[in-house]
Design a protein around this motif. Structure first.
Motif, short mmCIF file in Angstrom:
data_model
loop_
_atom_site.label_atom_id
_atom_site.label_comp_id
_atom_site.label_asym_id
_atom_site.label_seq_id
_atom_site.Cartn_x
_atom_site.Cartn_y
_atom_site.Cartn_z
N PHE A 34 65.48 18.61 -10.25
CA PHE A 34 66.87 18.59 -10.71
C PHE A 34 67.64 17.52 -9.95
N ASN A 36 71.71 16.44 -8.85
CA ASN A 36 72.96 17.15 -8.63
C ASN A 36 74.01 16.19 -8.07
N LEU A 111 73.93 21.03 -11.96
CA LEU A 111 72.55 20.58 -11.94
C LEU A 111 72.16 19.94 -13.27
N TYR A 174 64.85 20.06 1.69
CA TYR A 174 66.17 20.39 1.17
C TYR A 174 66.91 21.26 2.17
N LYS A 180 64.20 25.44 -0.50
CA LYS A 180 63.58 25.17 -1.79
C LYS A 180 62.15 24.68 -1.60
N ASP A 190 61.65 24.72 -7.42
CA ASP A 190 62.43 23.55 -7.78
C ASP A 190 62.79 22.73 -6.56
N GLU A 192 65.62 19.36 -5.43
CA GLU A 192 66.88 18.76 -5.85
C GLU A 192 67.06 17.36 -5.28
N THR A 194 70.03 14.96 -4.65
CA THR A 194 71.47 15.15 -4.53
C THR A 194 72.18 13.82 -4.33
#
Length: 251
Positions: A34, A36, A111, A174, A180, A190, A192, A194
């Motif tokens: 994802f 973000n 997200l 993360y 995560k 998952d 991320e 960022t």
């Protein structure tokens, strides 16, 4: 007789290969990626979180183009402050080039889903990605494009900011409210990517001598009403893994 042996041997090899494939599948899970831009992307720089020079910003689009998205199981953990390549025991990559809109593509948690891969079970405690220039369409030649409206003291400016700078972010684990990357057999985890927009525009609710505000551009350089600006992001630390630090290599 020899023919029978060959047939039997070939059958056994096929069974072994099938068993190995089934075992590998049973020991794998789904790893999702994802992006973000956080609330500063989806809600904007609004009171009290104005830009460092006091502008309200609302974004219509924030496009980023990403490639070479890779997750790692590392031991010892990757130290992003030291930088360099990531040494991993297990590595999985999401193929392709992905152009995302951190505003219009975001869900209620800001997200944007990039994609998923089947990956071996374990803890993915590092991630890397490249911001690359799009090759086609209206975003061709740019790795990041921000559009929207800025307002201050009765002045309103529609802005378009473009960056053609390419770079690779390499991040450790993360950092956030929850850890995560823990992928169990048959499960889903998952990671991320960022993007901290306050490292571009700064924050009025933080001290002026805060390291981020000292480096940030603010919005004033783009406030004269011109429709299109090339924005220089070098030295601005935008990419993170949650609040986790990332090393950056400019290309």
């Amino acid at each position: 007789m020899n023919l029978c042996k060959r047939i039997l041997f070939g059958t056994l090899l096929g069974c072994v290969a099938m068993f190995s494939a089934m075992t590998a599948l049973a020991q794998s899970g789904t790893l999702e990626f994802f992006a973000n831009g956080e609330e500063l992307a989806t809600e904007g720089f609004i009171e009290p979180k104005l830009t460092k020079d006091g502008w309200t910003l609302t974004f219509s689009h924030i496009f980023v183009t990403l490639s070479d998205i890779t997750a790692y199981q590392t031991d010892p953990p990757y130290n992003a402050y030291e930088g360099g390549e990531i040494s991993a025991t297990t590595t999985v990559s999401l193929k392709g080039v992905h152009t995302l809109d951190l505003v219009m593509g975001a869900d209620e948690n800001s997200l944007v889903r990039i994609g998923e891969v089947q990956a071996p079970a374990g803890h993915y405690n590092a991630v890397s990605w490249r911001m690359t220039n799009a090759e086609s369409g209206m975003l061709a030649g740019y790795s990041m494009v921000l559009t929207g409206k800025a307002e201050k003291d009765g002045q309103s400016v529609n802005f378009q900011l473009y960056s053609n700078e390419e770079r690779t972010y390499r991040c450790g684990e993360y950092v956030g409210d929850e850890r995560k990357g823990f992928l169990e057999e048959g499960g889903t985890a998952d990671l991320e990517l960022t993007f901290h927009l306050d490292h571009i525009f700064g924050r009025a609710d933080k001290p002026a001598d805060d390291e981020m505000n000292v480096e940030a551009l603010g919005f004033a350089p783009f406030a004269d009403g011109s429709k299109k600006y090339a924005i220089q992001l070098r030295r601005l630390h935008i990419g993170h893994a949650g609040e986790g630090h990332c090393a950056v290599e400019w290309h």
